[in-house]
Enzyme design. Structure first.
Site, short mmCIF file in Angstrom:
data_model
loop_
_atom_site.label_atom_id
_atom_site.label_comp_id
_atom_site.label_asym_id
_atom_site.label_seq_id
_atom_site.Cartn_x
_atom_site.Cartn_y
_atom_site.Cartn_z
N GLU A 1 35.38 32.45 33.54
CA GLU A 1 36.73 32.70 34.04
C GLU A 1 36.71 32.50 35.55
O GLU A 1 35.71 32.03 36.10
CB GLU A 1 37.19 34.12 33.68
CG GLU A 1 36.26 35.21 34.18
CD GLU A 1 36.63 36.59 33.68
OE1 GLU A 1 37.71 36.75 33.12
OE2 GLU A 1 35.81 37.52 33.88
N ARG B 1 45.94 47.59 27.43
CA ARG B 1 44.63 47.24 27.98
C ARG B 1 44.13 48.32 28.93
O ARG B 1 42.95 48.69 28.91
CB ARG B 1 44.70 45.88 28.69
CG ARG B 1 43.37 45.43 29.26
CD ARG B 1 43.42 44.01 29.80
NE ARG B 1 44.30 43.90 30.95
CZ ARG B 1 44.52 42.75 31.60
NH1 ARG B 1 43.94 41.63 31.18
NH2 ARG B 1 45.33 42.71 32.64
N LYS C 1 38.18 45.85 32.86
CA LYS C 1 38.76 45.61 34.18
C LYS C 1 38.41 46.78 35.10
O LYS C 1 39.21 47.65 35.38
CB LYS C 1 40.28 45.44 34.05
CG LYS C 1 40.91 44.63 35.16
CD LYS C 1 42.36 44.33 34.80
CE LYS C 1 43.08 43.54 35.87
NZ LYS C 1 42.63 42.15 35.96
N ARG D 1 29.57 63.80 45.62
CA ARG D 1 28.90 62.61 45.09
C ARG D 1 27.64 62.96 44.30
O ARG D 1 26.71 63.57 44.82
CB ARG D 1 28.52 61.67 46.23
CG ARG D 1 27.99 60.33 45.71
CD ARG D 1 27.47 59.46 46.84
NE ARG D 1 27.11 58.14 46.35
CZ ARG D 1 25.99 57.85 45.70
NH1 ARG D 1 25.10 58.81 45.47
NH2 ARG D 1 25.75 56.62 45.28
#
Length: 285
Positions: A176, A52, A143, A100
């Site tokens: 979830e 994953r 994730k 950045r």
């Protein structure tokens, strides 16, 4: 060691590790992570977690700076450095280090590892929950480190003295929890949300379904709603840090509590698999 930290080849106690301010995770949450439990110095379901992890990195065009087998070896060697064989193993890759700006140059990412002592909850003690309308981004299947909505929901649960927050979408569809998957039992059938873009396909969720297969318990992967949730015979919560829990309260109201025998069969099957896979002392391997 009491804990273990790692950043791009440097390792020490977690509190001694220093991270460059220009790691893109600091500005954008630009990374993915995975994590799982370790027992007796054995990392549970590591292959599945790494599949994953690498798959999520690929979806976001990130380069993990070592091959999957090398990372598995590094993680297994790292847990053996701890004084305690029961721990929680966390790892992430961020896109890299640069001044950045929203665009980025392709290249190897930064690898982080954190390992801390932690025992797996065996699921014998019920927990309580709260509901929280799911207003997160629509890439829930990845994730990522963009966790501000999750943090806020988790904080709501903490303030309410609850273990978790259950997300639902407009219309009442349960998706979830803030950092878990949630399932219901009804009339002997386990019902769990499908693995679409609205949920993260949890590894512990997969092992719960495997337990259903072994026990001959019917399960359905389909949407279910708040009314189904509150009418369920049992409410189950699964995650890599809490493999199989049972909830008996949500929003101050009783939930589940009608099929404890089936929950106990499933809980025991999940915990037995965990203990079997992690039995023995990996330091002797």
């Amino acid at each position: 060691m009491k804990n273990f930290g790692y950043y791009n080849g440097q390792s020490d106690l977690i509190e001694n590790i220093k991270i460059p301010m220009n790691d893109r995770v600091c500005w954008f949450g630009d990374g993915v992570y995975d994590a799982g439990p370790c027992h007796n110095y054995h990392i549970f379901a590591l292959k599945e977690h790494l599949e994953r992890f690498y798959g999520n990195a690929k979806k976001l065009d990130m380069q993990i700076p070592m091959e999957k087998e090398a990372l598995a070896k590094l993680l297994q060697e790292s847990v053996k450095k701890l004084d305690d064989g029961d721990s929680f193993v966390y790892y992430q890759v961020t896109r890299g280090t640069a001044m950045r700006q929203h665009t980025y140059e392709p290249g190897p990412g930064n690898l982080w590892i954190m390992i801390k002592p932690q025992k797996v909850n065996d699921g014998t003690k019920p927990v309580s929950l709260v509901t929280c309308e799911d207003t997160r981004f629509f890439h829930c299947d990845i994730k990522t480190l963009n966790l501000i909505p999750t943090v806020m929901a988790a904080q709501k649960a903490k303030r309410a003295g609850c273990h978790e927050a259950v997300f639902y979408r407009p219309g009442g569809r349960i998706t979830e929890c803030a950092h878990s998957n949630v399932h219901i039992l009804k009339d002997g059938t386990l019902i769990t949300a499908p693995t679409d873009h609205l949920i993260l396909p949890g590894i512990a969720r997969r092992h719960l379904l495997n337990a259903c297969d072994r026990l001959g318990v019917r399960y359905l992967e389909k949407p279910y709603y708040l009314e189904d949730f509150f009418a369920a015979d049992e409410v189950l919560v699964t995650s890599s840090s809490n493999l199989c829990l049972r909830a008996t309260e949500c929003d101050g109201k009783a939930v589940g509590g009608k099929d404890g025998a089936l929950y106990e069969k499933l809980r025991q099957a999940v915990i037995d698999e965990f203990l079997t896979e992690t039995e023995g002392d990996a330091t002797e391997a």
